[in-house]
Design an enzyme around this catalytic site. Structure first.
Site, PDB file in Angstrom:
ATOM      1  N   ASP A  89      93.083 -30.576  84.768  1.00  0.00           N
ATOM      2  CA  ASP A  89      93.401 -29.168  84.479  1.00  0.00           C
ATOM      3  C   ASP A  89      94.110 -28.518  85.665  1.00  0.00           C
ATOM      4  O   ASP A  89      93.713 -27.463  86.147  1.00  0.00           O
ATOM      5  CB  ASP A  89      92.117 -28.394  84.141  1.00  0.00           C
ATOM      6  CG  ASP A  89      92.432 -27.045  83.493  1.00  0.00           C
ATOM      7  OD1 ASP A  89      93.541 -26.888  82.953  1.00  0.00           O
ATOM      8  OD2 ASP A  89      91.565 -26.155  83.540  1.00  0.00           O
ATOM      9  N   LEU A  90      95.149 -29.159  86.129  1.00  0.00           N
ATOM     10  CA  LEU A  90      95.886 -28.658  87.281  1.00  0.00           C
ATOM     11  C   LEU A  90      96.778 -27.495  86.865  1.00  0.00           C
ATOM     12  O   LEU A  90      97.586 -27.619  85.940  1.00  0.00           O
ATOM     13  CB  LEU A  90      96.743 -29.785  87.868  1.00  0.00           C
ATOM     14  CG  LEU A  90      97.165 -29.645  89.336  1.00  0.00           C
ATOM     15  CD1 LEU A  90      95.944 -29.652  90.243  1.00  0.00           C
ATOM     16  CD2 LEU A  90      98.105 -30.783  89.714  1.00  0.00           C
TER      17      LEU A  90
END
Length: 975
Positions: free
Chosen positions: A813-814
């Site tokens: 979930d960058l």
């Protein structure tokens, strides 16, 4: 008459609509004219037009061009004696800038137009084709652009045409073949295409030719050719055999091109008049033909930097006039036979030989005694980087004319002959990287003209001869990597000529640094590492104010760093590691703006490590092995320095919560909390055996204002409890400067008896990258260097998670809101709630069932694919493009098939500046720097585009991303 001439002139095709100012200026001049020109007014007006087109005349050569003088007396003008018409216009190397007036075409008696080495712009006027009497046209070394005018063929008497070193485009027009008297043609170093056209062979009067492209076979028709020069002209292909039939060739230069093939074996018989063959810097192969020996007029032989091979068998004894032999960078490999170097024997008759260059030629063999029989006119003997073995013959001392002797990087051994002392004219002398042994002969001190002496990387023993103090012109000395012993001679340090460098590292030198070192006030680089030097670092070093590099590492120095070193304000590299130095780190070290590399490691320094200057960049300095140091950058992992007079401590936290309820798990992410609480003590540094700070549910409740909805968001996942435990175990042993550091955790129950779990992270005072990019409350903006540094930090963290962790981790979930910035704007990756860890039971369950955030999630996740490193790379690519463009991937503008990826892709390569966030654009004063910045911007966007392509296997590897971003940073930091 004047008005009539002006009226006539105004109707000529030379005068365009934009020349009204010219007519007005000329008309005005006739009201003041004091000289009558009769029928020559056309020339007068043409010259005035020429002057009006000049915008810059730094030497004021055109000040004499006025009505007070007859134009035949103007500077640069020659006239015929009979008709008083202009026959020559010569204004070369005058610094003139402007365009060339088309009215020059009205100088109908002109025979020479020479304007070379100025700054003329624009196109070459086609009106020059009217000059039927013109014999010499020289426009070399200007800035003319456009094409070569086809009607120059109207200059039917043209003998010399020089258009080299301009910006001409197109090709050589076919009409050039009509210039039947042309004997001297220069067109090299332009932007022409099409090469040398075959029709040029029709100009059989050609004697001198400079051009580029492929060489056509038809040039063999130029039987009168004596000079053929096409150096640095992008020539390719092989040299046509017909060229070697041009028996009158004297100067044959095709240097610095891309020519292939071999030379004909009979070249020496075909070109008997050859004096200067210049073919260096090509890709020619085969043997160097022995028939070159038959070029009895040869003066210079330049065949260096090709791929010639085979034994060198030219008999130089026939080349009595040869002055220079330039054969570096070929492959004249031998077999170690007795005659491998026999060509040296044939040089004894070359009484005019001044330069013999055969470096990097793979020569194998022994230097023959006959080396001393070469001409006493020899000034340069360059045989470095070969495989010569055996001893250096004492006959070398017979070469009394030598000024440069280079034998480095061979396998020569034995003692340096004392006859070296006879080379009284020697200035540059190198025997480095051989196997010489024994002492350095005192006779070297006789070389009073010596400027450079390189004897490093041998097996030399004994003391450094004090006689080197007689070499009053010495500016560079390298004796490093030998077995020299004893003290550093004071006489050596009293040579004010030593300005470049002094290298004595890796020897067995002892004693202290003599105070006479202060006399080397102009020395730039000093290397004394890895010896047995003792005592304190002499304060006299502070007087060496020109030092940029100072290496004192690997000795036995003790005491403190002397304060006098604060005078070395130009120092760029300082290495004093691996000594017994003590005391505090001097304050002046963090104030040197020039210092780029500092190594203080493995000493006994104590006290606080600064965080400014060179100490602000963890990659620029080292303090390893100093157990009494504290503080400094977080990445050093040193203990905190004790504060005086206060036991109060503040605990800044970044908190990540997982709250467990019967049907609901609450994940509190990205919370910024300054948690203030009085305590008597707290661990100052984490270690494997330390105990975590305990934080209760009640404390966290207060810190989050009762779990305010502004500080958390909710995910639902039935497997969160099990994942939370596994993730805590995985993250417990992970440490990296660009990952958010866990302070502690909380696992217990809330006031209602429900399970409650939380992770507490280090506080990040500069917030998230998202806020810096998109928050209207944030008036400060990220500059270009900050953005690239942040991206490199994130890429480095991903590289660590993917490739260097004991347990491989995918973040999942960058995005900018998960990138936090500390007080030094160093980026830290956080929020691992979606992370997947390989080798654990999290392969099937993560802290949440959601795979990423819309806009950043790779397309393959949408069809059920498992998390991979390629998925993280995709998210990073989108993150990069958002950081550089300032545009969120879910922006309203991205619809109807347009995405952030496509938006950036379409801007490559020429319109990148148009998509970059205005706050990131650096305005440069010079065009060169501006171009470099644009190239860096394009390279950065290319990384983002390459990372965010749809196909996972085609995405750029994260380790390559790190290297590319570092390269871009290096360029930007040097602008």
């Amino acid at each position: 008459m004047a008005i009539k001439t002006l009226t006539s002139l105004a109707s000529t095709p030379c005068l365009g609509q934009d020349d009204k100012e010219f007519v007005e200026a000329i008309s005005h001049s006739f009201h003041q004219v004091s000289v009558s020109y009769g029928d020559n007014e056309t020339d007068y007006l043409a010259l005035l037009s020429f002057k009006l087109k000049i915008t810059h005349d730094p030497y004021e050569v055109l000040t004499s061009w006025n009505h007070s003088f007859d134009f035949c007396d103007w500077s640069g003008i020659s006239c015929g004696k009979r008709h008083k018409r202009v026959t020559a216009l010569r204004l070369y190397s005058k610094g003139l800038k402007g365009s060339l007036s088309p009215h020059v075409g009205n100088l109908s008696f002109l025979r020479e137009l020479s304007l070379w080495n100025n700054s003329f712009l624009g196109t070459i006027p086609h009106e020059l084709g009217r000059l039927s009497r013109l014999r010499r046209l020289n426009l070399n070394i200007n800035e003319f652009n456009g094409v070569i005018p086809t009607n120059l063929s109207g200059c039917s008497n043209l003998e010399e045409l020089r258009l080299g070193r301009n910006k001409l485009v197109g090709s050589i027009p076919k009409e050039m073949s009509l210039l039947s008297k042309l004997s001297y043609f220069v067109i090299s170093i332009n932007k022409l295409t099409g090469g040398i056209p075959p029709f040029m062979g029709n100009i059989t009067s050609m004697e001198t030719f400079y051009a580029g492209g492929r060489i056509p076979d038809t040039l063999g028709l130029w039987k009168s050719l004596t000079i053929f020069v096409c150096g640095d002209c992008n020539l390719y292909g092989s040299i046509p055999p017909s060229i070697f039939n041009l028996s009158l060739l004297v100067y044959f230069s095709l240097a610095d091109n891309h020519l292939t093939g071999s030379l004909p074996s009979e070249i020496g018989n075909q070109l008997p008049n050859l004096e200067h063959p210049q073919l260096w810097g090509n890709e020619l192969t085969g043997v160097l033909p022995p028939s070159i020996s038959n070029c009895s007029k040869l003066r210079i032989l330049e065949m260096a930097y090709n791929n010639f091979s085979g034994k060198l068998t030219i008999d130089f004894s026939k080349l009595r006039d040869i002055n220079l032999i330039f054969l570096h960078g070929n492959n004249f490999h031998g077999r170690g036979e007795a005659d491998d170097m026999r060509f040296i024997d044939s040089l004894k008759n070359c009484t005019r030989l001044a330069y013999l260059g055969l470096s990097t030629c793979n020569l194998i063999g022994v230097l023959p005694i006959s080396i001393g029989n070469i001409s006493d006119q020899l000034t340069s003997l360059i045989l470095d980087d070969n495989q010569l073995f055996g001893s250096l013959p004492s006959s070398i001392g017979s070469l009394a004319g030598l000024t440069w002797l280079d034998l480095q990087s061979n396998r020569l051994k034995g003692k340096i002959p004392i006859t070296i002392g006879k080379l009284q004219k020697l200035q540059r002398f190198s025997l480095s990287r051989n196997q010489f042994s024994g002492p350095i002969p005192d006779a070297i001190g006789n070389l009073s003209l010596l400027t450079e002496l390189y004897l490093g990387s041998n097996k030399l023993e004994g003391h450094i001869p004090s006689s080197l103090g007689n070499c009053k012109n010495l500016n560079a000395l390298n004796l490093a990597d030998n077995r020299l012993s004893g003290n550093i001679p004071k006489q050596l340090l009293q040579l004010p000529s030593l300005t470049h460098f002094l290298g004595l590292s890796h020897n067995n030198l002892s004693g202290s640094i003599p105070s006479e070192i202060k006399d080397l006030k102009m020395l730039s680089e000093l290397y004394l590492s890895n010896n047995n030097l003792t005592g304190t670092i002499t304060s006299s070093l502070g007087e060496c104010i020109s030092l940029t590099v100072l290496y004192l590492s690997g000795n036995i120095f003790q005491g403190i760093i002397p304060s006098t070193l604060s005078s070395l304000r130009g120092l760029e590299v300082l290495n004093i590691s691996q000594n017994n130095l003590s005391g505090k780190i001097p304050q002046f070290l963090d104030k040197w703006s020039s210092l780029k590399v500092l190594n203080l490691s493995f000493n006994d320094f104590e006290g606080e490590v600064p965080v400014v200057g060179v100490f602000a960049n963890a990659s620029a300095f080292s303090v390893l092995g100093n157990s009494k140091l504290c503080g400094g950058l977080v990445t050093l992992k040193l203990p905190k320095c004790k504060e005086k007079g206060s036991k109060k401590k503040r605990f800044p936290f970044f908190i990540f919560f997982i709250v467990t309820a019967p049907t609901l798990f609450i994940v509190l992410c990205c919370v910024y909390l300054l948690y203030k609480k009085k305590r008597n003590s707290q661990p100052s540094q984490s270690s494997e055996n330390e105990r975590f700070l305990k934080v209760s549910y009640n404390e966290i409740l207060k810190a989050t204002d009762g779990f305010s909805t502004s500080k958390f968001f909710i995910f639902q996942n039935k497997g969160a409890h099990k994942s939370f435990l596994a993730e805590c175990e995985a993250w417990r042993n992970i440490r990296h400067r660009n990952l958010l550091k866990i302070i502690t955790s909380c696992s217990g129950t809330d006031f209602h008896g429900n399970d409650f779990k939380a992770l507490v992270y280090e506080f990040m005072p500069n917030g998230s990258v998202h806020n810096w990019l998109h928050s209207s409350a944030n008036t400060s903006k990220l500059n270009l260097l900050q953005r690239i540094n942040i991206l490199k930090d994130v890429a480095t963290a991903l590289d660590y998670l993917h490739n260097h962790c004991q347990t491989t981790i995918f973040h999942g979930d960058l995005k900018p809101s998960n990138i936090l910035l500390d007080e030094d704007m160093v980026a830290h990756v956080g929020d691992f709630g979606l992370a997947r860890l390989l080798g654990t039971d999290l392969n099937q369950n993560s802290s949440t069932g959601v795979k990423g955030t819309i806009g950043y999630t790779p397309p393959e996740y949408g069809i059920g694919s498992e998390m991979t490193s390629c998925g993280d790379v995709y998210s990073f690519g989108i993150l990069l493009l958002e950081v550089m463009t300032g545009k969120n991937p879910t922006d309203d503008m991205f619809n109807d098939g347009l995405s952030l990826h496509k938006f950036a892709y379409m801007a490559l390569p020429d319109h990148v500046v148009d998509v970059i966030d205005n706050d990131a654009i650096v305005r440069q004063r010079t065009e060169v720097n501006a171009k470099k910045v644009e190239e860096c911007l394009a390279a950065t966007i290319e990384i983002g585009v390459s990372c965010s392509v749809d196909s996972p296997p085609q995405r750029m590897k994260i380790e390559i991303v790190v290297n590319e971003l570092q390269r871009i940073l290096d360029v930007l930091q040097n602008i």
